[in-house]
Design a protein around this motif. Structure first.
Motif, short mmCIF file in Angstrom:
data_model
loop_
_atom_site.label_atom_id
_atom_site.label_comp_id
_atom_site.label_asym_id
_atom_site.label_seq_id
_atom_site.Cartn_x
_atom_site.Cartn_y
_atom_site.Cartn_z
N ALA A 51 -32.25 -34.92 27.36
CA ALA A 51 -32.30 -33.88 26.34
C ALA A 51 -32.32 -32.49 26.92
CB ALA A 51 -33.54 -34.09 25.46
N ALA B 162 -23.31 -30.16 24.13
CA ALA B 162 -23.63 -31.58 24.00
C ALA B 162 -22.40 -32.42 24.27
CB ALA B 162 -24.16 -31.85 22.60
N ASP C 235 -25.15 -37.15 26.62
CA ASP C 235 -26.45 -36.62 26.22
C ASP C 235 -27.12 -37.48 25.15
OD1 ASP C 235 -26.31 -34.32 27.87
OD2 ASP C 235 -24.99 -33.36 26.41
N PRO D 187 -33.20 -33.14 20.87
CA PRO D 187 -32.91 -31.74 21.19
C PRO D 187 -33.59 -31.28 22.48
CG PRO D 187 -34.49 -31.88 19.39
CD PRO D 187 -33.99 -33.27 19.63
N TYR E 162 -37.52 -30.44 23.31
CA TYR E 162 -38.17 -31.23 22.26
C TYR E 162 -39.69 -31.19 22.40
CZ TYR E 162 -39.97 -35.76 20.58
OH TYR E 162 -40.72 -36.75 20.02
N TYR F 239 -38.51 -31.72 13.19
CA TYR F 239 -37.14 -31.28 13.43
C TYR F 239 -36.19 -31.77 12.34
CZ TYR F 239 -38.46 -30.01 18.21
OH TYR F 239 -39.05 -29.43 19.30
N VAL G 181 -24.26 -29.37 17.48
CA VAL G 181 -25.39 -29.48 18.41
C VAL G 181 -25.01 -28.88 19.76
CG1 VAL G 181 -26.58 -31.39 17.29
CG2 VAL G 181 -24.70 -31.87 18.87
N SER H 222 -25.10 -26.17 22.83
CA SER H 222 -26.28 -25.57 23.45
C SER H 222 -26.66 -24.27 22.75
CB SER H 222 -26.03 -25.33 24.94
OG SER H 222 -24.85 -24.54 25.14
N GLN I 142 -28.26 -25.23 19.40
CA GLN I 142 -29.56 -25.87 19.62
C GLN I 142 -30.61 -24.87 20.09
OE1 GLN I 142 -29.45 -28.57 17.87
NE2 GLN I 142 -30.00 -30.10 19.41
N PRO J 268 -32.97 -25.98 16.98
CA PRO J 268 -32.78 -27.33 17.51
C PRO J 268 -32.91 -28.40 16.43
CG PRO J 268 -34.92 -26.46 18.15
CD PRO J 268 -34.18 -25.33 17.52
N CYS J 269 -32.15 -29.46 16.58
CA CYS J 269 -32.22 -30.57 15.64
C CYS J 269 -31.85 -31.86 16.35
CB CYS J 269 -31.29 -30.32 14.45
SG CYS J 269 -29.53 -30.36 14.86
N PHE J 270 -32.20 -32.98 15.76
CA PHE J 270 -31.75 -34.29 16.21
C PHE J 270 -30.38 -34.56 15.60
CE2 PHE J 270 -36.16 -34.61 17.20
CZ PHE J 270 -36.32 -35.64 18.12
#
Length: 618
Positions: A26, A32, A36, A59, A62, A68, A99, A101, A104, A108-110
């Motif tokens: 992560a 991404a 990743d 993310p 994290y 998130y 997603v 960089s 994020q 940031p998120c999943f």
């Protein structure tokens, strides 16, 4: 829909473990890529023919103690299979830009990327598995249940429409691309949608999106539609770089008003259901905000023409753009929906336009003003008493009058939140989020003439606090003092913290409340028998069992001095109590007896995660 609990110590420990496990992946710098994403498989259950492979992104940076958002990406037909790699090929056709960089670092998120089987694609089985995979992530990571979003392209665009239709209480927003609708659009009016398609798509005809956007707008939904002039089927890399898309998506919250930009809003009249009397013309004002500028704002009382703003060429033009107004709009005779449509650019070289809408329900000229009825029938008495309940589900019934039909069920919480119900004559609402303390939830039914009625439930949510109810009131005594009043007294209850008051029930319905051990019930009918019981409650919203009921009859009209009395010193054997309340209201006439339903909704951290997986109600 399962009850959601606050983030618990157990989940914090779980999440910390998974964070350490995946930290090396992560925390990598740069955009991404497929490498990743962690890999997992959801095992099939029951009659499901296939497992569900999926990949998920944790993310960078994290923090297990932070909730998130989660973005779910549904791939197209060419990525079906079981290799758990194809959906991420080619940068997921642009979806991984969500997603990147840069994105994020800002918010940031999943991200969850499931893979449908070759034989099934996105259907009821696989979409149900997607929901279970989301729930598994929720069990192991601090996913915000109010910020789960779905997007997909081509077959996944159709899957995005389908999954929010099957699980309308689950998602905060949807972004379908080059897809088609799933029908039953009244089920998804509470889900903000931003749809993308190109007019020259020769793989999935643009009519699939045109019809879906039109249909959801015509039942009161809010949909943004970026309709490119060119680009063919593969518009996705362009669409996912739309500057406002990701901020708009992450601005949405489940069961909250639409947020972010682009947006068009009617500011007057409010609320969005115009109450009687009937008027022949309507003045409407509003605002609009579209990055790059608002080209125009149009309006209509006949949204079936022009596919509800997909084509605005026949619609009247409002005055102004960012701040707009419509003066003396002629109210239609047979269509209650007023639609405002703002237009802007597509932010790309593909041309076309972006349209977005707001609406209000007006009463057609000559409409029947009889008022519908609505009642809350569930939860049943005591069904949530002492159980985890930071959310509540409601059920109920409604009836149309005057030969009309029922159109929609909606709800609001005075502590924040709004949404829809599923069904009309028999309806349900899932996942109403509660805040600690008093929550007053109002459920409203709207009929085909835009006449409304409402019912109210009052929920005392005790999230992790005192869970002990007071003792049962005893020695309930009644005296009929006149033809219209009965006085009640009883022996005080006790509580581990303190009794706040008493709820007095007449014929099973709440008559009123008292902070003392007496109550005068007035406005009654002469020579009429009534049944009374009393329940004690504390500041945490815990209610005692109701006392044993007593019967008493008011004095007759000819009586001048005698009084009728009754008493009881025993208590009932039931373990919990609540009362339901419903009332009808419309300035067009009618009304109803108001009852009040107090419900103790209790939550404890130890009971909050009884299971890792729950089955959401469809």
């Amino acid at each position: 829909m399962p009850t959601r609990s606050p983030f618990t110590l157990r989940r914090f420990i779980q999440a910390t473990f998974f964070a350490l496990l995946s930290f090396g992946l992560a925390a990598r710098a740069g955009a991404a890529t497929a490498s990743d994403f962690l890999a997992a498989t959801l095992t099939k259950t029951g009659a499901e023919p296939n497992d569900l492979p999926y990949r998920y992104l944790v993310p960078a940076g994290y923090n297990p103690a932070t909730a998130y958002p989660l973005i779910v990406f549904l791939h197209g037909s060419g990525e079906r299979g079981n290799d758990n790699t194809a959906p991420l090929n080619n940068n997921a056709y642009g979806a991984l830009q969500l997603v990147s960089s840069t994105n994020q670092a800002t918010a940031p998120c999943f991200m969850l990327v499931p893979q449908a089987s070759m034989s099934e694609g996105w259907n009821g089985n696989t979409l149900g598995q997607v929901v279970r995979a989301i729930q598994l992530l929720e069990a192991n990571y601090p996913i915000d249940p109010n910020r789960i979003y779905v997007t997909g392209l081509s077959m996944g665009g159709g899957g995005s429409w389908d999954i929010i239709t099957r699980y309308p209480f689950f998602f905060a927003a949807a972004v379908p691309m080059s897809g088609w609708g799933a029908g039953s659009y009244e089920r998804i009016v509470g889900v903000p949608i931003w749809n993308f398609h190109a007019a020259d798509d020769d793989t999935v005809d643009v009519s699939g999106s045109d019809n879906a956007v039109s249909a959801v707008r015509q039942v009161g939904g809010r949909a943004i539609y970026t309709r490119y002039a060119t680009g063919g089927h593969g518009i996705w890399s362009t669409a996912y770089t739309t500057p406002s898309l990701r901020p708009w998506m992450l601005a949405q919250r489940r069961n909250q008003p639409v947020g972010g930009t682009p947006i068009v809003s009617i500011t007057s009249p409010t609320p969005h259901i115009v109450l009687p009397p009937i008027v022949s013309t309507q003045n409407v004002t509003g605002t609009a905000s579209i990055p790059g500028g608002v080209t125009q704002v149009n309006w209509t009382f006949t949204p079936s023409v022009g596919k509800a703003g997909v084509d605005t060429s026949t619609y009247a033009l409002a005055s102004g753009t960012d701040n707009w107004s419509v003066a003396n709009a002629t109210v239609a005779n047979n269509t209650p929906l007023f639609l405002a449509v703002a237009t802007g650019s597509t932010w790309s070289s593909l041309g076309g336009v972006t349209t977005l809408n707001d609406y209000l329900w007006s009463i057609p000229v000559g409409a029947n003003l009889t008022v519908p009825t609505i009642a809350i029938t569930g939860p049943a008495t005591g069904s949530y008493y002492g159980s985890p309940a930071n959310q509540i589900n409601l059920t109920g019934t409604a009836t149309a009058t005057g030969g009309k039909t029922l159109k929609a069920i909606t709800w609001t919480n005075d502590r924040g939140g709004q949404g829809i119900g599923l069904g009309t004559t028999s309806w349900n609402i899932d996942g109403i989020e509660l805040l600690s303390g008093d929550n007053v939830i109002t459920v409203t039914v709207r009929d085909s003439s835009s006449i409304t009625a409402s019912a109210t439930v009052r929920v005392q949510a005790n999230l992790g606090g005192d869970a002990q109810a007071p003792t049962v009131p005893t020695n309930l005594t009644s005296t009929a003092t006149s033809t219209t009043q009965i006085n009640l007294t009883w022996t005080a209850s006790t509580d581990n913290v303190g009794v706040t008051g008493y709820a007095v029930y007449r014929n099973g319905n709440l008559a009123g409340n008292s902070p003392t051990t007496s109550y005068g019930d007035s406005g009654l009918s002469a020579s009429t028998a009534y049944t009374y019981s009393v329940s004690a409650y504390d500041a945490a919203g815990n209610f005692s069992t109701k006392s044993t009921a007593i019967n008493v009859t008011t004095k007759s009209s000819s009586s001048s001095s005698s009084s009728s009395s009754s008493s009881s010193s025993s208590s009932s054997s039931s373990s919990s109590s609540s009362s339901s309340s419903s009332s009808s209201s419309s300035s067009g006439g009618g009304g109803g007896a108001t009852e009040l339903w107090y419900l103790a909704a209790l939550s404890t951290a130890a009971a909050a995660r009884l299971s890792l997986l729950f089955a959401r109600k469809q």
